[in-house]
Design a protein around this motif. Structure first.
Motif, PDB file in Angstrom:
ATOM      1  N   ALA A 160      23.596  34.672  38.272  1.00 19.92           N
ATOM      2  CA  ALA A 160      24.464  35.725  37.649  1.00 19.92           C
ATOM      3  C   ALA A 160      24.963  36.597  38.668  1.00 19.92           C
ATOM      4  CB  ALA A 160      23.850  36.151  36.477  1.00 19.92           C
ATOM      5  N   GLY A 161      24.440  36.911  39.622  1.00 21.98           N
ATOM      6  CA  GLY A 161      24.871  38.072  40.570  1.00 21.98           C
ATOM      7  C   GLY A 161      24.123  39.175  40.248  1.00 21.98           C
ATOM      8  N   LEU A 162      23.229  39.289  39.545  1.00 21.44           N
ATOM      9  CA  LEU A 162      22.362  40.767  39.191  1.00 21.44           C
ATOM     10  C   LEU A 162      21.870  41.175  40.535  1.00 21.44           C
ATOM     11  CD1 LEU A 162      20.597  39.686  35.901  1.00 21.44           C
ATOM     12  CD2 LEU A 162      22.608  41.092  36.245  1.00 21.44           C
ATOM     13  N   PRO A 163      21.929  42.325  40.680  1.00 24.22           N
ATOM     14  CA  PRO A 163      21.158  43.015  41.899  1.00 24.22           C
ATOM     15  C   PRO A 163      19.639  42.899  41.902  1.00 24.22           C
ATOM     16  CG  PRO A 163      22.075  44.685  40.705  1.00 24.22           C
ATOM     17  CD  PRO A 163      22.626  43.404  39.982  1.00 24.22           C
ATOM     18  N   MET A 164      18.998  42.366  42.861  1.00 25.55           N
ATOM     19  CA  MET A 164      17.701  42.081  42.742  1.00 25.55           C
ATOM     20  C   MET A 164      16.649  42.437  43.914  1.00 25.55           C
ATOM     21  SD  MET A 164      17.603  38.302  41.024  1.00 25.55           S
ATOM     22  CE  MET A 164      16.055  38.035  40.348  1.00 25.55           C
ATOM     23  N   LYS A 165      15.590  42.980  44.031  1.00 27.98           N
ATOM     24  CA  LYS A 165      14.853  43.243  45.051  1.00 27.98           C
ATOM     25  C   LYS A 165      14.134  42.056  45.803  1.00 27.98           C
ATOM     26  CE  LYS A 165      13.095  47.449  43.083  1.00 27.98           C
ATOM     27  NZ  LYS A 165      12.781  47.305  41.763  1.00 27.98           N
ATOM     28  N   GLY A 166      14.177  40.851  44.912  1.00 29.84           N
ATOM     29  CA  GLY A 166      13.814  39.569  45.268  1.00 29.84           C
ATOM     30  C   GLY A 166      13.703  38.609  44.524  1.00 29.84           C
ATOM     31  N   LEU A 167      13.194  37.482  44.728  1.00 27.02           N
ATOM     32  CA  LEU A 167      12.996  36.493  43.625  1.00 27.02           C
ATOM     33  C   LEU A 167      11.559  36.306  43.070  1.00 27.02           C
ATOM     34  CD1 LEU A 167      14.961  33.337  45.397  1.00 27.02           C
ATOM     35  CD2 LEU A 167      15.814  34.912  43.483  1.00 27.02           C
ATOM     36  N   VAL A 168      11.171  36.024  41.834  1.00 30.31           N
ATOM     37  CA  VAL A 168       9.901  35.891  41.431  1.00 30.31           C
ATOM     38  C   VAL A 168       9.888  34.271  41.509  1.00 30.31           C
ATOM     39  CG1 VAL A 168       8.630  35.889  39.479  1.00 30.31           C
ATOM     40  CG2 VAL A 168      10.200  37.638  39.783  1.00 30.31           C
ATOM     41  N   SER A 169       8.783  34.059  42.304  1.00 20.83           N
ATOM     42  CA  SER A 169       8.350  32.821  42.317  1.00 20.83           C
ATOM     43  C   SER A 169       6.871  32.531  41.578  1.00 20.83           C
ATOM     44  CB  SER A 169       7.771  32.402  43.883  1.00 20.83           C
ATOM     45  OG  SER A 169       9.240  32.495  44.752  1.00 20.83           O
ATOM     46  N   ALA A 170       6.901  31.780  40.528  1.00 19.76           N
ATOM     47  CA  ALA A 170       5.656  31.539  39.951  1.00 19.76           C
ATOM     48  C   ALA A 170       4.898  30.226  39.857  1.00 19.76           C
ATOM     49  CB  ALA A 170       5.680  31.974  38.564  1.00 19.76           C
ATOM     50  N   VAL A 171       3.669  30.374  39.995  1.00 21.93           N
ATOM     51  CA  VAL A 171       2.926  28.846  39.960  1.00 21.93           C
ATOM     52  C   VAL A 171       1.481  29.216  39.149  1.00 21.93           C
ATOM     53  CG1 VAL A 171       1.767  29.559  42.126  1.00 21.93           C
ATOM     54  CG2 VAL A 171       2.411  26.987  41.706  1.00 21.93           C
ATOM     55  N   ALA A 172       0.834  28.061  38.809  1.00 23.11           N
ATOM     56  CA  ALA A 172      -0.333  28.125  38.443  1.00 23.11           C
ATOM     57  C   ALA A 172      -1.473  27.533  39.431  1.00 23.11           C
ATOM     58  CB  ALA A 172      -0.479  27.061  37.392  1.00 23.11           C
ATOM     59  N   SER A 173      -2.518  28.149  39.547  1.00 24.12           N
ATOM     60  CA  SER A 173      -3.534  27.609  40.236  1.00 24.12           C
ATOM     61  C   SER A 173      -4.882  27.849  39.365  1.00 24.12           C
ATOM     62  CB  SER A 173      -3.967  28.462  41.571  1.00 24.12           C
ATOM     63  OG  SER A 173      -4.150  29.784  41.044  1.00 24.12           O
ATOM     64  N   GLY A 174      -6.032  27.343  39.871  1.00 26.42           N
ATOM     65  CA  GLY A 174      -7.183  27.300  38.948  1.00 26.42           C
ATOM     66  C   GLY A 174      -8.265  26.264  39.680  1.00 26.42           C
ATOM     67  N   ARG A 175      -9.248  26.203  38.507  1.00 31.05           N
ATOM     68  CA  ARG A 175     -10.493  25.479  39.166  1.00 31.05           C
ATOM     69  C   ARG A 175     -10.475  24.146  38.058  1.00 31.05           C
ATOM     70  NH1 ARG A 175     -15.769  28.328  38.426  1.00 31.05           N
ATOM     71  NH2 ARG A 175     -15.700  27.947  36.362  1.00 31.05           N
ATOM     72  N   ALA A 176     -10.491  23.003  38.901  1.00 30.38           N
ATOM     73  CA  ALA A 176     -10.997  21.863  38.009  1.00 30.38           C
ATOM     74  C   ALA A 176     -11.877  21.002  38.697  1.00 30.38           C
ATOM     75  CB  ALA A 176      -9.685  21.101  37.610  1.00 30.38           C
ATOM     76  N   ASN A 177     -12.832  20.506  38.109  1.00 32.41           N
ATOM     77  CA  ASN A 177     -13.807  19.672  38.785  1.00 32.41           C
ATOM     78  C   ASN A 177     -14.683  20.320  39.935  1.00 32.41           C
ATOM     79  OD1 ASN A 177     -13.619  17.556  36.720  1.00 32.41           O
ATOM     80  ND2 ASN A 177     -11.764  16.827  37.762  1.00 32.41           N
ATOM     81  N   GLY A 178     -14.797  21.326  39.863  1.00 34.66           N
ATOM     82  CA  GLY A 178     -15.433  22.082  40.912  1.00 34.66           C
ATOM     83  C   GLY A 178     -14.364  22.424  42.181  1.00 34.66           C
ATOM     84  N   GLU A 179     -13.042  21.975  41.959  1.00 33.36           N
ATOM     85  CA  GLU A 179     -12.391  22.320  43.140  1.00 33.36           C
ATOM     86  C   GLU A 179     -11.171  23.323  42.958  1.00 33.36           C
ATOM     87  OE1 GLU A 179     -11.854  20.699  46.173  1.00 33.36           O
ATOM     88  OE2 GLU A 179     -13.456  18.963  45.939  1.00 33.36           O
ATOM     89  N   PHE A 180     -10.861  24.179  43.884  1.00 32.32           N
ATOM     90  CA  PHE A 180      -9.723  24.939  43.664  1.00 32.32           C
ATOM     91  C   PHE A 180      -8.365  24.298  43.764  1.00 32.32           C
ATOM     92  CE2 PHE A 180     -13.619  27.289  44.854  1.00 32.32           C
ATOM     93  CZ  PHE A 180     -13.805  28.050  43.654  1.00 32.32           C
ATOM     94  N   VAL A 181      -7.621  24.133  42.868  1.00 35.56           N
ATOM     95  CA  VAL A 181      -6.538  23.314  42.947  1.00 35.56           C
ATOM     96  C   VAL A 181      -5.305  24.282  42.760  1.00 35.56           C
ATOM     97  CG1 VAL A 181      -7.538  21.229  42.388  1.00 35.56           C
ATOM     98  CG2 VAL A 181      -7.064  22.562  40.608  1.00 35.56           C
TER      99      VAL A 181
END
Lengths: 203, 232
Positions: free
Chosen positions: B137-158
């Motif tokens: 949209a052309g809004l003035p921004m300091k940067g982009l927000v990049s989002a992601v999920a991380s966590g633990r499943a079956n003892g592994e950090f995924v």
């Protein structure tokens, strides 16, 4: 110089330069604020935005629509996030609701509300809503693009700095398509020749 | 170790981004993230109504995260629930950090993210798409927000958990939003029980994942504006 597209937050330079539009300074480094084309010289840096809304500047010629007719004045719309009010004492002619006018912007205050003067009422025609950042490409270097429309399509055309275009033209579909092509390809170079080819092919 | 869907533990699901899909909006983004599908649109800045909600020093962000009734296997009630409202609020705060709001006093910026298909990690996908729509949209921004999920499943950090991994016995699911390229964390929500040592590992996995998302966001913006080629 090769053109380069930058994105918000992209690092541009760490040299001391005069800052133009759409850049910001953080810890003595210059970053881009918008998606746009980088324009850089030895002592100046700025970014030409590829999309955005109209920010009023004094002496801009803009196109407005009469949105409302009140007892003491008119409410005018001009493709920005606010409307403006024109007292009836400021204008000799009477305006009607829905009329399109061309005017000069005489002052802008801190809240981005504006005052206008040199008001001209535009006759019957069509209005096209383009992005205000594309206006320099729609006019072209030394009015080259504007003259193309006037000479090849015999169009009567007025381009406001706020991105609104008024025109009166028999081949208005070709004109509208040409304007859309300019808007969608404004980052490319040698645009005037491509548009000339397009108009000559379709006329 | 590979996961149920043959990914490495630090690998994202396939992401496909397209900008400028909704012509009536000022900026828009279509994002496919694995089996998630999101459409984000931006309208504004425009005058704030009712006027007493406006801020005379800056613009107000009105972010809406909504799931379509058909986005999940059971029908979702379209009335916004507690979860929708909470995600809308915190994601709005994340976008406030990224956008230069002081340029547009007394206005509102409407940002809508609609989830058309949901399969875990939708708030991250919605926030990623919304930040791209703001840039479009052309809004003035300091940067982009990049989002992601991380966590633990079956003892592994995924990285980037799926629905099956979220439902494991020791699951921890953390949504992280990072303001890139400044590397500033602007969103963090966690679900599950975890000790401090493991939590630090989860955050480091998430921040590295956000960098990968950022590269894809950059690529998507550059793809919209080809410098050469025929007129489109």
């Amino acid at each position: 110089m090769d053109k380069k597209i930058v994105i918000p937050g992209e690092f541009l330079t760490d040299q001391r330069k005069k800052l133009g539009s759409n850049v910001f300074l953080l810890n003595n480094k210059v970053y881009s604020q918008v998606v746009g084309l980088l324009s850089e010289s030895t002592d100046y840096i700025s970014v030409v935005a590829l999309n955005g809304i109209y920010k009023p500047n004094v002496n801009d010629g803009i196109i407005l629509i009469v949105k409302d007719d009140l007892p003491n004045g008119y409410v005018l719309e001009y493709n920005s996030f606010t409307d403006t009010f024109l007292p009836k004492s400021m204008i000799k002619k009477e305006l009607k609701k829905g009329q399109i006018i061309f005017a000069r912007l005489s002052s802008v205050n801190d809240n981005d509300t504006i005052d206008i003067d040199h008001i001209n009422i535009l006759p019957k025609g069509r209005l096209f809503n383009a992005s205000p950042v594309k206006v320099p490409r729609l006019i072209g270097k030394n009015d080259s693009m504007l003259n193309l429309f006037k000479n090849l399509l015999k169009a009567n055309i007025v381009i406001g700095k706020n991105g609104w275009i008024w025109y009166n033209c028999d081949n208005y579909l070709i004109l509208e398509n040409a304007i859309n092509l300019i808007i969608n390809n404004s980052q490319k170079s040698n645009l005037t020749n491509s548009i000339k080819e397009y108009i000559e092919k379709n006329i | 170790m590979t996961r149920l869907d043959n990914r490495q533990i630090d690998q994202l699901r396939p992401i496909n981004i397209k900008l400028g899909v909704v012509k009536s909006a000022d900026g828009s983004c279509y994002l496919e993230w694995g089996r998630n599908i999101v459409i984000a649109t931006v309208h504004g800045p425009k005058p704030m109504f009712p006027k007493h909600l406006a801020d005379s020093t800056k613009a107000v962000i009105d972010y809406r995260y909504r799931m379509a009734p058909f986005s999940v296997s059971d029908r979702k009630n379209p009335v916004p629930g507690k979860r929708d409202k909470e995600i809308s609020l915190v994601s709005g705060f994340a976008l406030e950090k990224a956008i230069d709001l002081e340029q547009f006093p007394n206005t509102v910026i409407d940002i809508n993210s609609i989830i058309l298909s949901a399969d875990a990690g939708t708030r991250a996908a919605a926030l990623t798409a919304a930040s791209l729509a703001c840039a479009d949209a052309g809004l003035p921004m300091k940067g982009l927000v990049s989002a992601v999920a991380s966590g633990r499943a079956n003892g592994e950090f995924v990285l980037d958990l799926t629905k099956d991994e979220e439902d494991t016995f020791d699951a921890v699911d953390t949504a992280i939003g990072v303001l890139m390229p400044q590397n500033e964390i602007v969103l963090m929500q966690m679900d599950g029980f975890v000790n401090q040592k493991d939590w630090k590992k989860i955050i480091s996995v998430g921040v590295k994942g956000a960098e990968k998302v950022y590269e894809l966001q950059k690529k998507a913006i550059l793809e919209k504006y080809p410098l050469e080629g025929d007129l489109q």
